[in-house]
Design a protein around this motif. Structure first.
Motif, mmCIF file in Angstrom:
data_model
loop_
_atom_site.group_PDB
_atom_site.id
_atom_site.type_symbol
_atom_site.label_atom_id
_atom_site.label_comp_id
_atom_site.label_asym_id
_atom_site.label_seq_id
_atom_site.Cartn_x
_atom_site.Cartn_y
_atom_site.Cartn_z
ATOM 1 N N ILE A 318 0.786 -1.570 0.174
ATOM 2 C CA ILE A 318 -0.011 -0.089 -0.214
ATOM 3 C C ILE A 318 0.645 0.959 -0.410
ATOM 4 C CG2 ILE A 318 -1.518 1.662 1.341
ATOM 5 C CD1 ILE A 318 -2.631 -0.824 0.144
ATOM 6 N N GLY A 319 2.052 0.937 0.961
ATOM 7 C CA GLY A 319 2.298 2.410 0.869
ATOM 8 C C GLY A 319 3.249 2.944 -0.275
ATOM 9 N N ILE A 320 3.629 1.735 -1.083
ATOM 10 C CA ILE A 320 4.988 2.046 -2.613
ATOM 11 C C ILE A 320 3.426 2.621 -3.722
ATOM 12 C CG2 ILE A 320 5.534 1.087 -4.853
ATOM 13 C CD1 ILE A 320 7.733 -0.342 -2.541
ATOM 14 N N ILE A 321 2.282 1.955 -3.725
ATOM 15 C CA ILE A 321 0.985 1.765 -4.224
ATOM 16 C C ILE A 321 0.857 3.309 -4.177
ATOM 17 C CG2 ILE A 321 -1.134 1.505 -4.511
ATOM 18 C CD1 ILE A 321 -0.896 -1.124 -4.268
ATOM 19 N N LEU A 322 0.684 4.273 -3.168
ATOM 20 C CA LEU A 322 -0.248 5.563 -2.606
ATOM 21 C C LEU A 322 1.012 6.364 -3.402
ATOM 22 C CD1 LEU A 322 -2.390 6.140 -1.269
ATOM 23 C CD2 LEU A 322 -1.341 7.005 0.929
ATOM 24 N N PHE A 323 2.253 6.348 -2.663
ATOM 25 C CA PHE A 323 3.364 6.785 -3.246
ATOM 26 C C PHE A 323 3.125 7.050 -4.732
ATOM 27 C CE2 PHE A 323 7.704 6.916 -4.833
ATOM 28 C CZ PHE A 323 8.141 8.573 -4.425
ATOM 29 N N GLY A 324 3.615 6.090 -5.304
ATOM 30 C CA GLY A 324 3.664 5.948 -6.686
ATOM 31 C C GLY A 324 2.191 6.413 -7.815
#
Lengths: 457, 315
Positions: A318-324
């Motif tokens: 989720i962290g990477i998805i949100l950041f991306g």
């Protein structure tokens, strides 16, 4: 200078947000979504909650009627009247059908079983009745072959397929392909629509400004770059406001309407409501598909589907998805917004925009179509790789890949190129903009525009 | 000098817009930047307003090299008028004033003042698109001067104004000058600003052909020619070695109008004395060339030989 940029952005934002069209659209879309959600709930209810009652006239003497297992969707009740009477009786009782098991039925070769329904009998109904019957027959036969009740219970297996994906290092991960692709699809659609809707607004806004001949006044106090960026950022803020309001209002409206529509606290409807709640204006399509997918999951394993879906959501990066998502959302918007702005500045007449629109929108449309077809199915293929690296396609292609997991070096390379890309298009657009906005009554060609790049301040 | 241009040059892809133009504009003056369409006036103005930059040369604002911070000292009314159509008059003026460094509160006070002065207070809450053209012009003028610029540049200021509003505008311009502002007029209709300007510069074909104080220029172009109007019962004919009749018009009832050039060393009183003896004089005045005449003369003088020939052939 920075404060002038802020003033420009503020004006763009306030004049747009105060427009009647903005207010109407902001209120109307959540209502539409709520209505859509309501409609979905109703369909789900009429399809699944209305229990079909099927009367069973069992003359076989095999005790089959008792073995037919009722489900929440299909309920079997024994009928005590002869067939001729029963045919009329089930209609009077507003039951869905009458199942007739004739006398002398051979379990090994069951023929002559009839199902009477009102009007056309749906395939779905027929299939569920058939499967109930099949189960009853096989149980009957197994019992006849000498198995005890206990053995029989042990034979029954409730299979619940758990899909596990292996990453490159061989680590096991739970994967729920449907949830992942649903998320990919939703994020891609959101970016695609945002760039398109608000990019065109930038173009129109600059066109209007140009045709109102206010540019010279503006340029005597604001640098063209500040003017252009102020507009792009102001419109982005309008878009974010609208999307946010749509999200909040449709959540509110949907939950109000679905709570009105739902009288029983049925997990199914609850789920439908949740699904449509997560649906955004822009995501109508995605949401619909998402719903269907969840429904399918739900049929296989009712009840657990939701918590499972959430569990697999939780296991996504989720962290990477949100950041991306944020990076590609803003980067993609800036990259394309600048190009739309350049078109608006170069063209005199709104009708001339078409020829310049095509090369700008083509990679956008292409990346969207390829993303939801090819990349969604094969998120690690060569096409997915290249499209998620090239800045013009990466805002959509990479976001589609994110939930499936992307190697960090690829993400880093792609983001670096995207940043370089939007700096490039903004620079390019600013060169075209500063010449174009003061150019009147000239039909612009690509050749002409390329010359503008080299004009001195 | 509030503004100096030193050897300013600007070329576009196809043509040279300014070819080494130098100007000096004194403080608190009204400066006419005159020339036909396409002479390079707007190019020069765009450089002064920092919309574009010069290829070479320098602009100085009160002795300093022109820089972005000077933008707040300049007010510009372009020839192409325009406002945000869907914005309210008051809001629009506040916006434009804030872009030129005014605070919101200051802007509002001044706007109130100006709207009252122009008698359009009732329009502050109207959208610009609902205003008549003349009203929009007024709003645009207010936007130009609201931040009390030291240098006001007006490009074709009177086009689109009816005579009443044009007069009102003239009065405002004179008042602004009184209060210390310097005004640059740019126009191709030279007669419209002749009476207002203290200084002028004539620009033709991207070059300055003439500049200086209006009085001086006119004196320079004086030709010692006088116009004489009167009536005589006998036919009035000037026959004197000191005077040369350029034009003689005989009107009804013995009225006449003559244009007479005095030879060197002869003054106007000599002519008047001579004429009084012969006729009843109704009017006597010096023929001063209009800026327009001067311009045409000057252009002819500065034109290359080959062009002059074609020009003469055409005239």
């Amino acid at each position: 200078m920075a404060s002038k940029f802020f003033l420009v952005a503020q004006r763009e934002y306030l004049t747009r947000v105060r427009k009647k069209a903005f207010i109407v659209l902001t209120l109307a879309v959540p209502l539409l979504i709520a209505a859509f959600g309501f409609f979905m709930v109703k369909i789900v209810q009429s399809d699944d909650d209305n229990t079909d009652v099927v009367e069973v006239r069992d003359e076989s003497g095999l005790g089959l009627a008792a073995r037919l297992v009722s489900t929440p969707q299909l309920q079997f009740v024994p009928s005590n009247v002869p067939l001729a009477q029963g045919k009329k009786a089930f209609q009077k009782a507003e039951h869905a059908g009458l199942l007739y098991l004739p006398a002398g039925l051979n379990p090994d070769e069951p023929t002559g079983v009839q199902f009477f329904g009102k009007g056309n009998i749906s395939l779905r109904k027929q299939v569920s009745v058939e499967s109930a019957l099949n189960k009853a027959f096989s149980e009957l036969k197994m019992q006849k072959s000498g198995l005890t009740e206990e053995q029989l219970n042990r034979l029954k297996a409730k299979v619940d397929l758990q899909a596990v994906s292996l990453d490159e290092t061989g680590k096991e991960e739970d994967s729920n392909a449907l949830v992942t692709s649903g998320l990919s699809y939703g994020l891609a659609l959101l970016i695609y629509l945002f760039i398109f809707i608000y990019g065109v607004q930038i173009m129109r806004g600059i066109g209007e400004e140009k045709s109102s001949r206010i540019m010279e006044v503006m340029l005597s106090s604001v640098k063209p770059f500040d003017l252009m960026m102020g507009k792009i950022i102001g419109i982005a803020a309008v878009g974010l406001t609208q999307f946010l309001l749509w999200g909040i209002l449709s959540t509110g409206a949907t939950s109000v309407i679905s709570s009105l529509a739902t009288d029983t606290n049925n997990p199914k409807t609850e789920m439908a409501a949740t699904a449509s709640r997560s649906t955004d204006a822009a995501e109508q399509n995605a949401g619909e598909r998402f719903d269907k997918q969840i429904d399918k999951v739900g049929e296989q394993a009712p009840g657990g589907a939701i918590s499972k879906a959430f569990a697999s959501l939780g296991k996504l990066p989720i962290g990477i998805i949100l950041f991306g998502f944020i990076v590609y959302f803003l980067g993609g918007y800036l990259l394309y917004g600048a190009l739309f702005g350049a078109i608006g500045a170069a063209v005199d007449d709104q009708t001339d925009t078409q020829q310049f629109m095509f090369p700008v929108t083509a990679p956008l449309v292409l990346s969207y179509i390829v993303s939801i077809t090819v990349i969604l199915r094969n998120p690690d293929g060569p096409l997915a790789f290249w499209m998620s690296i090239i800045p013009f396609t990466s805002p959509i292609a990479m976001v589609v890949r994110l939930p499936f997991g992307v190697p960090l070096w690829q993400l880093g390379l792609s983001i670096a190129l995207l940043i370089a890309g939007f700096i490039g298009t903004v620079w390019l657009a600013a060169r075209i903009y500063r010449v174009g906005i003061l150019m009147y009554g000239k039909k612009v060609t690509y050749r002409e525009m390329s010359k503008w790049m080299f004009y001195k301040g | 000098m509030i503004l100096e241009a030193i050897d300013v040059r600007k070329a576009y892809a196809a043509h040279v817009a300014l070819d080494g133009v130098s100007l000096a504009i004194p403080e608190q003056s009204i400066f006419g930047l005159l020339g036909p369409n396409g002479a390079g006036k707007t190019s020069l103005i765009r450089i002064i307003t920092q919309i574009t930059g010069a290829d070479s040369g320098e602009i100085r604002f009160r002795g300093q090299r022109l820089a972005p911070e000077h933008a707040t000292e300049v007010g510009y009314l372009p020839e192409e008028r325009g406002l945000y159509k869907k914005m309210k008059v008051g809001e629009q003026l506040i916006y434009l004033a804030r872009l030129r460094g005014l605070s919101r509160a200051d802007a509002m006070l001044r706007i109130k003042d100006w709207l009252e002065r122009f008698d359009i207070k009732a329009w502050a809450e109207k959208n610009v698109e609902d205003l008549s053209k003349g009203m929009q012009q007024k709003v645009q003028f207010i936007a130009t001067v609201l931040h009390e610029p030291k240098l006001i540049i007006l490009d074709e200021p009177f086009s689109g104004f009816d005579p009443i509003n044009a007069n009102m505008l003239k009065d405002e311009i004179l008042r602004l000058k009184q209060e210390g502002a310097t005004i640059i007029f740019s126009t191709h209709r030279m007669e419209s600003v002749e009476e207002l300007c203290d200084h002028i510069a004539l620009i033709n074909r991207s070059r300055k052909v003439l500049d200086g104080p209006v009085k001086l220029i006119r004196n320079q172009f004086r030709s010692n020619t006088y116009e004489l109007e009167g009536r005589s019962n006998n036919k009035f004919i000037v026959m004197h070695p000191d005077f040369e009749v350029l034009e003689h018009l005989e009107l009804e009832n013995g009225h006449f109008r003559d244009r007479i050039k005095l030879h060197d060393g002869v003054n106007s009183n000599d002519l008047l004395r001579y004429a009084i003896g012969q006729a009843e004089i109704h009017a006597f005045r010096e023929v001063i060339p209009s800026i327009n005449d001067i311009f045409i003369r000057r252009v002819r003088e500065t034109m290359p030989e080959s062009l002059l020939e074609t020009a003469n052939a055409l005239l």
